[in-house]
Design a protein around this motif. Sequence first.
Motif, PDB file in Angstrom:
ATOM      1  N   ALA A 402      -6.364  -1.873  -3.821  1.00  0.00           N
ATOM      2  CA  ALA A 402      -6.133  -2.362  -5.181  1.00  0.00           C
ATOM      3  C   ALA A 402      -6.223  -1.222  -6.188  1.00  0.00           C
ATOM      4  O   ALA A 402      -5.495  -1.210  -7.200  1.00  0.00           O
ATOM      5  CB  ALA A 402      -7.144  -3.451  -5.526  1.00  0.00           C
ATOM      6  N   ARG A 403      -7.080  -0.261  -5.929  1.00  0.00           N
ATOM      7  CA  ARG A 403      -7.234   0.865  -6.859  1.00  0.00           C
ATOM      8  C   ARG A 403      -6.104   1.878  -6.731  1.00  0.00           C
ATOM      9  O   ARG A 403      -5.882   2.685  -7.631  1.00  0.00           O
ATOM     10  CB  ARG A 403      -8.587   1.538  -6.607  1.00  0.00           C
ATOM     11  N   ASP A 404      -5.402   1.877  -5.604  1.00  0.00           N
ATOM     12  CA  ASP A 404      -4.269   2.790  -5.417  1.00  0.00           C
ATOM     13  C   ASP A 404      -3.016   2.141  -6.006  1.00  0.00           C
ATOM     14  O   ASP A 404      -2.076   1.778  -5.296  1.00  0.00           O
ATOM     15  CB  ASP A 404      -4.080   3.099  -3.929  1.00  0.00           C
ATOM     16  N   ARG A 405      -2.984   2.016  -7.332  1.00  0.00           N
ATOM     17  CA  ARG A 405      -1.915   1.271  -7.992  1.00  0.00           C
ATOM     18  C   ARG A 405      -0.550   1.946  -7.823  1.00  0.00           C
ATOM     19  O   ARG A 405       0.476   1.281  -7.803  1.00  0.00           O
ATOM     20  CB  ARG A 405      -2.242   1.113  -9.473  1.00  0.00           C
ATOM     21  N   ARG A 406      -0.542   3.260  -7.731  1.00  0.00           N
ATOM     22  CA  ARG A 406       0.732   3.968  -7.591  1.00  0.00           C
ATOM     23  C   ARG A 406       1.185   4.065  -6.134  1.00  0.00           C
ATOM     24  O   ARG A 406       2.211   4.672  -5.852  1.00  0.00           O
ATOM     25  CB  ARG A 406       0.610   5.376  -8.181  1.00  0.00           C
ATOM     26  N   ARG A 407       0.374   3.499  -5.245  1.00  0.00           N
ATOM     27  CA  ARG A 407       0.710   3.458  -3.816  1.00  0.00           C
ATOM     28  C   ARG A 407       0.992   4.859  -3.270  1.00  0.00           C
ATOM     29  O   ARG A 407       1.977   5.106  -2.579  1.00  0.00           O
ATOM     30  CB  ARG A 407       1.897   2.519  -3.571  1.00  0.00           C
ATOM     31  N   THR A 408       0.075   5.762  -3.604  1.00  0.00           N
ATOM     32  CA  THR A 408       0.192   7.133  -3.108  1.00  0.00           C
ATOM     33  C   THR A 408      -0.272   7.268  -1.659  1.00  0.00           C
ATOM     34  O   THR A 408      -0.071   8.306  -1.045  1.00  0.00           O
ATOM     35  CB  THR A 408      -0.641   8.087  -3.989  1.00  0.00           C
ATOM     36  N   LEU A 409      -0.917   6.215  -1.157  1.00  0.00           N
ATOM     37  CA  LEU A 409      -1.426   6.241   0.222  1.00  0.00           C
ATOM     38  C   LEU A 409      -0.791   5.078   0.997  1.00  0.00           C
ATOM     39  O   LEU A 409      -1.407   4.032   1.182  1.00  0.00           O
ATOM     40  CB  LEU A 409      -2.958   6.107   0.230  1.00  0.00           C
ATOM     41  N   PRO A 410       0.446   5.246   1.454  1.00  0.00           N
ATOM     42  CA  PRO A 410       1.102   4.137   2.178  1.00  0.00           C
ATOM     43  C   PRO A 410       0.336   3.704   3.417  1.00  0.00           C
ATOM     44  O   PRO A 410       0.339   2.522   3.772  1.00  0.00           O
ATOM     45  CB  PRO A 410       2.481   4.718   2.536  1.00  0.00           C
ATOM     46  N   GLY A 411      -0.342   4.648   4.083  1.00  0.00           N
ATOM     47  CA  GLY A 411      -1.118   4.285   5.262  1.00  0.00           C
ATOM     48  C   GLY A 411      -2.243   3.321   4.935  1.00  0.00           C
ATOM     49  O   GLY A 411      -2.563   2.422   5.730  1.00  0.00           O
ATOM     50  N   LEU A 412      -2.861   3.498   3.772  1.00  0.00           N
ATOM     51  CA  LEU A 412      -3.928   2.594   3.344  1.00  0.00           C
ATOM     52  C   LEU A 412      -3.388   1.178   3.166  1.00  0.00           C
ATOM     53  O   LEU A 412      -4.027   0.199   3.571  1.00  0.00           O
ATOM     54  CB  LEU A 412      -4.543   3.098   2.042  1.00  0.00           C
ATOM     55  N   HIS A 413      -2.205   1.061   2.601  1.00  0.00           N
ATOM     56  CA  HIS A 413      -1.619  -0.267   2.385  1.00  0.00           C
ATOM     57  C   HIS A 413      -1.158  -0.881   3.704  1.00  0.00           C
ATOM     58  O   HIS A 413      -1.213  -2.098   3.883  1.00  0.00           O
ATOM     59  CB  HIS A 413      -0.476  -0.167   1.378  1.00  0.00           C
ATOM     60  N   GLN A 414      -0.721  -0.036   4.629  1.00  0.00           N
ATOM     61  CA  GLN A 414      -0.389  -0.547   5.959  1.00  0.00           C
ATOM     62  C   GLN A 414      -1.637  -1.086   6.654  1.00  0.00           C
ATOM     63  O   GLN A 414      -1.602  -2.142   7.291  1.00  0.00           O
ATOM     64  CB  GLN A 414       0.258   0.562   6.792  1.00  0.00           C
ATOM     65  N   LEU A 415      -2.750  -0.342   6.521  1.00  0.00           N
ATOM     66  CA  LEU A 415      -4.014  -0.809   7.087  1.00  0.00           C
ATOM     67  C   LEU A 415      -4.422  -2.130   6.440  1.00  0.00           C
ATOM     68  O   LEU A 415      -4.873  -3.054   7.124  1.00  0.00           O
ATOM     69  CB  LEU A 415      -5.108   0.245   6.887  1.00  0.00           C
ATOM     70  N   SER A 416      -4.246  -2.216   5.134  1.00  0.00           N
ATOM     71  CA  SER A 416      -4.573  -3.447   4.423  1.00  0.00           C
ATOM     72  C   SER A 416      -3.782  -4.628   4.971  1.00  0.00           C
ATOM     73  O   SER A 416      -4.338  -5.704   5.201  1.00  0.00           O
ATOM     74  CB  SER A 416      -4.286  -3.263   2.920  1.00  0.00           C
ATOM     75  N   ARG A 417      -2.499  -4.408   5.222  1.00  0.00           N
ATOM     76  CA  ARG A 417      -1.665  -5.500   5.753  1.00  0.00           C
ATOM     77  C   ARG A 417      -2.085  -5.858   7.177  1.00  0.00           C
ATOM     78  O   ARG A 417      -2.103  -7.034   7.565  1.00  0.00           O
ATOM     79  CB  ARG A 417      -0.188  -5.106   5.723  1.00  0.00           C
ATOM     80  N   ARG A 418      -2.436  -4.842   7.993  1.00  0.00           N
ATOM     81  CA  ARG A 418      -2.868  -5.113   9.361  1.00  0.00           C
ATOM     82  C   ARG A 418      -4.137  -5.955   9.394  1.00  0.00           C
ATOM     83  O   ARG A 418      -4.333  -6.783  10.276  1.00  0.00           O
ATOM     84  CB  ARG A 418      -3.116  -3.807  10.145  1.00  0.00           C
ATOM     85  N   LEU A 419      -4.991  -5.724   8.420  1.00  0.00           N
ATOM     86  CA  LEU A 419      -6.255  -6.466   8.370  1.00  0.00           C
ATOM     87  C   LEU A 419      -6.110  -7.807   7.666  1.00  0.00           C
ATOM     88  O   LEU A 419      -7.064  -8.592   7.629  1.00  0.00           O
ATOM     89  CB  LEU A 419      -7.326  -5.624   7.655  1.00  0.00           C
ATOM     90  N   GLY A 420      -4.931  -8.069   7.101  1.00  0.00           N
ATOM     91  CA  GLY A 420      -4.706  -9.357   6.454  1.00  0.00           C
ATOM     92  C   GLY A 420      -5.277  -9.435   5.060  1.00  0.00           C
ATOM     93  O   GLY A 420      -5.525 -10.524   4.556  1.00  0.00           O
ATOM     94  N   VAL A 421      -5.500  -8.271   4.420  1.00  0.00           N
ATOM     95  CA  VAL A 421      -5.950  -8.253   3.015  1.00  0.00           C
ATOM     96  C   VAL A 421      -4.893  -7.521   2.218  1.00  0.00           C
ATOM     97  O   VAL A 421      -4.416  -6.465   2.609  1.00  0.00           O
ATOM     98  CB  VAL A 421      -7.323  -7.573   2.862  1.00  0.00           C
TER      99      VAL A 421
END
Length: 423
Positions: A402-421
């Motif tokens: 949520a804090r990575d608003r500019r989505r500079t860390l795509p891997g973090l968002h992929q991890l978020s989706r894998r975990l269902g959050v």
Amino acid sequence: MTEACGEARRIGEVMRRARVLQRRSQKEVAAALGCHQSKVSRLESGRGTEDIRVLRAVAQELGIPPGQLGLAAVPDVSAADFGAEDMRRRTFLAAGVVAFVSPADSVVARDELVQALLPGLDPAGTAAPLDTTVLRKRVGEARRLFHTCDYTALERMLPGLIADLRKAAQDARAMDAFSPLLATAYQTATSLLLKQRDQGTAWLAVGRAMAEAERSGDPLILASSVRVQAHVLARERHTAQAVALVRRTADQLTGSYDRRSPEYLAAVGLLLLRGATAAGGGGDRAATEEFLSKEREVARYVSLDRPDAWATFGPTNVALHEVSARVALGDVGLALRAAHPLMRRRIPVPERRAALWLEVARAYSRQGHLAEGYRALCVAETCAAQDVRRPAVRDLVAEMAARDRRRTLPGLHQLSRRLGVFA
């Protein structure tokens, strides 16, 4: 029962996710709702979600669309309609899109574990041999599964193991042999349930553990049971009680370290570690330093890294708990300084390795260093994939994404989706 448990957990996860994404603590939300923090904690763990009035208040406070909680969209529902609305909510939750419900086999395993923990029942065993040697090996295997973070296999194993131990202990002549094993099995169940953020069932398990520990008369078993009881207390924010319990028990066991067995010292050391983390989580700096000092003294005489009831104690685990306590106190700079030597050290127990990197991720996140925090999460996942999927870590990932608003860390968002959050 399975359906109801799944519904309640789904509701709790929706509430927790909304709160985390708003960066609000349970205490802050509780104050806004006019209730105690423990009420919010119970709701997020899936307890008390049958109260529609409370659900409406939470939905309004956290900005959750009523439909996500299975509530009717209309804001005002008369008292006569509450029964109908409750039925609609249950139907919706059973049939709707359930992004956060555990897999069906996991829910069944949890129900079986709860049944095995209930007093007065005679749960079905596994028909395996009930002699002491075999059962002791099975208890050791349960501990190994916990330390290797194979929580799925452990949850499936525990109900049959507990049932067999209870059956074996029915013979009064065998009670002395099986009470320690039963206490250790209940302790393991408690630790697993806390990992899964099921404090309600954890209270049930730790009560059984304490009863068997007292029945055994073994001070090491008692110390281990007190340790997990303090953990449950700390999770429910009863920090002062947890610290007092650890201090009182440790005072009865400490001293003459040079004449104690390694198992005795490890049991005392692990108890003190729990005191340090409980005190750190409650912001009690003085008690944290007190316990850390005592831990270091015990660690001078022992170092065990075995997956049994008193394992994983030594200088490495003392240092790891210092990292955790520093993070809890908000001293993230000191925490990272203490963690750096551990990052290069061999830690044989996967659960402990994952714990280190998760605390490092938490510390970096609090500093605003999301890239470093994400890299630490990746290391933790390689150490113990199932440990990264527990609720506390999912909250951390959701907050970081949520804090990575500019989505500079795509891997973090992929991890978020894998975990269902989802941020």
